[in-house]
Scaffold this motif. Sequence first.
Motif, mmCIF file in Angstrom:
data_model
loop_
_atom_site.group_PDB
_atom_site.id
_atom_site.type_symbol
_atom_site.label_atom_id
_atom_site.label_comp_id
_atom_site.label_asym_id
_atom_site.label_seq_id
_atom_site.Cartn_x
_atom_site.Cartn_y
_atom_site.Cartn_z
ATOM 1 N N ALA A 166 0.820 -1.215 0.000
ATOM 2 C CA ALA A 166 0.000 0.000 0.000
ATOM 3 C C ALA A 166 0.851 1.260 0.000
ATOM 4 O O ALA A 166 0.385 2.339 -0.394
ATOM 5 C CB ALA A 166 -0.932 -0.003 1.208
ATOM 6 N N ASP A 167 2.123 1.164 0.439
ATOM 7 C CA ASP A 167 3.002 2.331 0.480
ATOM 8 C C ASP A 167 3.246 2.918 -0.903
ATOM 9 O O ASP A 167 3.551 4.114 -1.030
ATOM 10 C CB ASP A 167 4.349 1.958 1.113
ATOM 11 C CG ASP A 167 4.197 1.516 2.564
ATOM 12 O OD1 ASP A 167 3.141 1.851 3.153
ATOM 13 O OD2 ASP A 167 5.113 0.855 3.081
ATOM 14 N N LEU A 168 3.147 2.102 -1.942
ATOM 15 C CA LEU A 168 3.379 2.596 -3.298
ATOM 16 C C LEU A 168 2.366 3.680 -3.660
ATOM 17 O O LEU A 168 2.721 4.741 -4.193
ATOM 18 C CB LEU A 168 3.307 1.443 -4.289
ATOM 19 C CG LEU A 168 4.391 0.361 -4.172
ATOM 20 C CD1 LEU A 168 4.092 -0.785 -5.121
ATOM 21 C CD2 LEU A 168 5.759 0.948 -4.466
ATOM 22 N N ASP A 169 1.096 3.416 -3.388
ATOM 23 C CA ASP A 169 0.055 4.398 -3.688
ATOM 24 C C ASP A 169 0.259 5.677 -2.884
ATOM 25 O O ASP A 169 0.180 6.799 -3.421
ATOM 26 C CB ASP A 169 -1.329 3.814 -3.379
ATOM 27 C CG ASP A 169 -1.562 2.460 -4.008
ATOM 28 O OD1 ASP A 169 -0.828 1.521 -3.662
ATOM 29 O OD2 ASP A 169 -2.477 2.349 -4.833
ATOM 30 N N LEU A 193 1.622 11.426 -2.418
ATOM 31 C CA LEU A 193 2.356 12.500 -1.745
ATOM 32 C C LEU A 193 3.220 13.281 -2.729
ATOM 33 O O LEU A 193 3.470 14.477 -2.544
ATOM 34 C CB LEU A 193 3.225 11.916 -0.628
ATOM 35 C CG LEU A 193 2.482 11.393 0.603
ATOM 36 C CD1 LEU A 193 3.456 10.728 1.580
ATOM 37 C CD2 LEU A 193 1.720 12.521 1.301
ATOM 38 N N ASP A 194 3.687 12.606 -3.777
ATOM 39 C CA ASP A 194 4.479 13.277 -4.806
ATOM 40 C C ASP A 194 3.617 14.030 -5.807
ATOM 41 O O ASP A 194 4.141 14.639 -6.744
ATOM 42 C CB ASP A 194 5.332 12.257 -5.554
ATOM 43 C CG ASP A 194 6.469 11.730 -4.682
ATOM 44 O OD1 ASP A 194 6.807 12.415 -3.694
ATOM 45 O OD2 ASP A 194 6.988 10.643 -4.975
ATOM 46 N N GLY A 195 2.294 13.958 -5.637
ATOM 47 C CA GLY A 195 1.399 14.716 -6.504
ATOM 48 C C GLY A 195 0.871 13.950 -7.699
ATOM 49 O O GLY A 195 0.246 14.557 -8.582
ATOM 50 N N ALA A 196 1.088 12.642 -7.763
ATOM 51 C CA ALA A 196 0.601 11.851 -8.896
ATOM 52 C C ALA A 196 -0.900 11.613 -8.771
ATOM 53 O O ALA A 196 -1.412 11.354 -7.678
ATOM 54 C CB ALA A 196 1.340 10.516 -8.962
ATOM 55 N N ARG A 247 -2.275 8.312 -13.365
ATOM 56 C CA ARG A 247 -0.823 8.167 -13.511
ATOM 57 C C ARG A 247 -0.296 7.048 -12.617
ATOM 58 O O ARG A 247 0.593 6.291 -13.015
ATOM 59 C CB ARG A 247 -0.141 9.486 -13.163
ATOM 60 C CG ARG A 247 1.354 9.483 -13.437
ATOM 61 C CD ARG A 247 1.959 10.854 -13.232
ATOM 62 N NE ARG A 247 3.368 10.861 -13.576
ATOM 63 C CZ ARG A 247 4.150 11.921 -13.468
ATOM 64 N NH1 ARG A 247 3.632 13.079 -13.045
ATOM 65 N NH2 ARG A 247 5.426 11.867 -13.795
ATOM 66 N N ILE A 248 -0.835 6.936 -11.411
ATOM 67 C CA ILE A 248 -0.427 5.840 -10.514
ATOM 68 C C ILE A 248 -0.737 4.497 -11.160
ATOM 69 O O ILE A 248 0.077 3.574 -11.137
ATOM 70 C CB ILE A 248 -1.143 5.969 -9.152
ATOM 71 C CG1 ILE A 248 -0.668 7.225 -8.420
ATOM 72 C CG2 ILE A 248 -0.901 4.729 -8.293
ATOM 73 C CD1 ILE A 248 -1.437 7.510 -7.148
ATOM 74 N N PHE A 249 -1.921 4.422 -11.749
ATOM 75 C CA PHE A 249 -2.333 3.173 -12.388
ATOM 76 C C PHE A 249 -1.437 2.830 -13.584
ATOM 77 O O PHE A 249 -0.947 1.699 -13.704
ATOM 78 C CB PHE A 249 -3.791 3.298 -12.830
ATOM 79 C CG PHE A 249 -4.259 2.182 -13.721
ATOM 80 C CD1 PHE A 249 -4.435 0.903 -13.226
ATOM 81 C CD2 PHE A 249 -4.530 2.433 -15.064
ATOM 82 C CE1 PHE A 249 -4.873 -0.126 -14.059
ATOM 83 C CE2 PHE A 249 -4.965 1.414 -15.894
ATOM 84 C CZ PHE A 249 -5.142 0.135 -15.389
ATOM 85 N N ALA A 250 -1.220 3.801 -14.466
ATOM 86 C CA ALA A 250 -0.508 3.527 -15.716
ATOM 87 C C ALA A 250 0.997 3.415 -15.528
ATOM 88 O O ALA A 250 1.647 2.558 -16.152
ATOM 89 C CB ALA A 250 -0.823 4.618 -16.735
ATOM 90 N N ARG A 251 1.580 4.247 -14.674
ATOM 91 C CA ARG A 251 3.033 4.327 -14.571
ATOM 92 C C ARG A 251 3.606 3.416 -13.471
ATOM 93 O O ARG A 251 4.763 3.008 -13.558
ATOM 94 C CB ARG A 251 3.463 5.767 -14.288
ATOM 95 C CG ARG A 251 3.158 6.735 -15.410
ATOM 96 C CD ARG A 251 4.050 6.476 -16.604
ATOM 97 N NE ARG A 251 3.851 7.469 -17.648
ATOM 98 C CZ ARG A 251 4.513 8.613 -17.726
ATOM 99 N NH1 ARG A 251 5.406 8.920 -16.784
ATOM 100 N NH2 ARG A 251 4.289 9.450 -18.712
#
Length: 272
Positions: free
Chosen positions: A163-166, A171-174, A178-182
């Motif tokens: 879960a830390d990835l999300d 927090l970086d503004g994604a 973008r989270i899903f695709a990248r």
Amino acid sequence: MTRTVRLAGYLLLWSYAAVALAPMLVMLLNSLRPNADVLSVPLGLPSTLDFTNYETAWTEASFSTYVWNSVLVTAGAVALDVGVALPASYALGRFGFRGRAVLTAYFLAGLMLPVRLGILPTFHLLGSMNLIDSRLGLILVYAAGGIPFSVFVMTAFFRGLPADLDEAARLDGAGELRIFARIMVPLVKPAIATVVVFRFVPLWNDFFYPLVLLRSSDRYTLPVGLTQFFGEFQTNWAALFAGLVITTVPLIVLFVVATRQIVEGLTAGLGR
């Protein structure tokens, strides 16, 4: 003791591989022999390599058309299947929302019900949409039938990611897209490869739906085209073997290319 067990396992696996590959070897060798030699000595070796059997299968038996139809239908169905299942799996695997359990059960129900039991309403539905005898109709049927399996496999992978990835990405503004695709999609490549292979193989070999839904021979896929081929060239066994080789080669190439991803996909959950 461990070494003995390992050796016995290797011998068992290689023995199984030899038994499984023997018919394919016979098929390949006979496809390179003249038909008269095949009829006289079915299990012999080719004295000279005869590629005219492949030319006969490819041109006279319309295998070029059958191969193109199979590639178009199978690749289109798998691509649509994965394209729909990926975002659905991401939502079910990474977000908690009301009704998630119901949606998950809905997709699982698709795994429990044999899709061919619905051939009559499917036929009427496609008929109302003028998609009978259409490769697009076949693609839609195949894709819809594979979505439950694809969602089931990929949801498990999405749930297994930290879960830390999300949180770090947010927090970086994604944004979510973008989270899903990248971030998420590259991490579930083994799951995608597993789904592609496990969906590609049965669709490539499927005989039922093309037989029921297609009418024109120029739209036939390989399994249905093979039936016509057997009727027209039933005395030309060498050409028949060549046609079977043409049908089998794409599956072998797919397994060779995707072997690493398949193994990673099937064993990804063992270390968790």
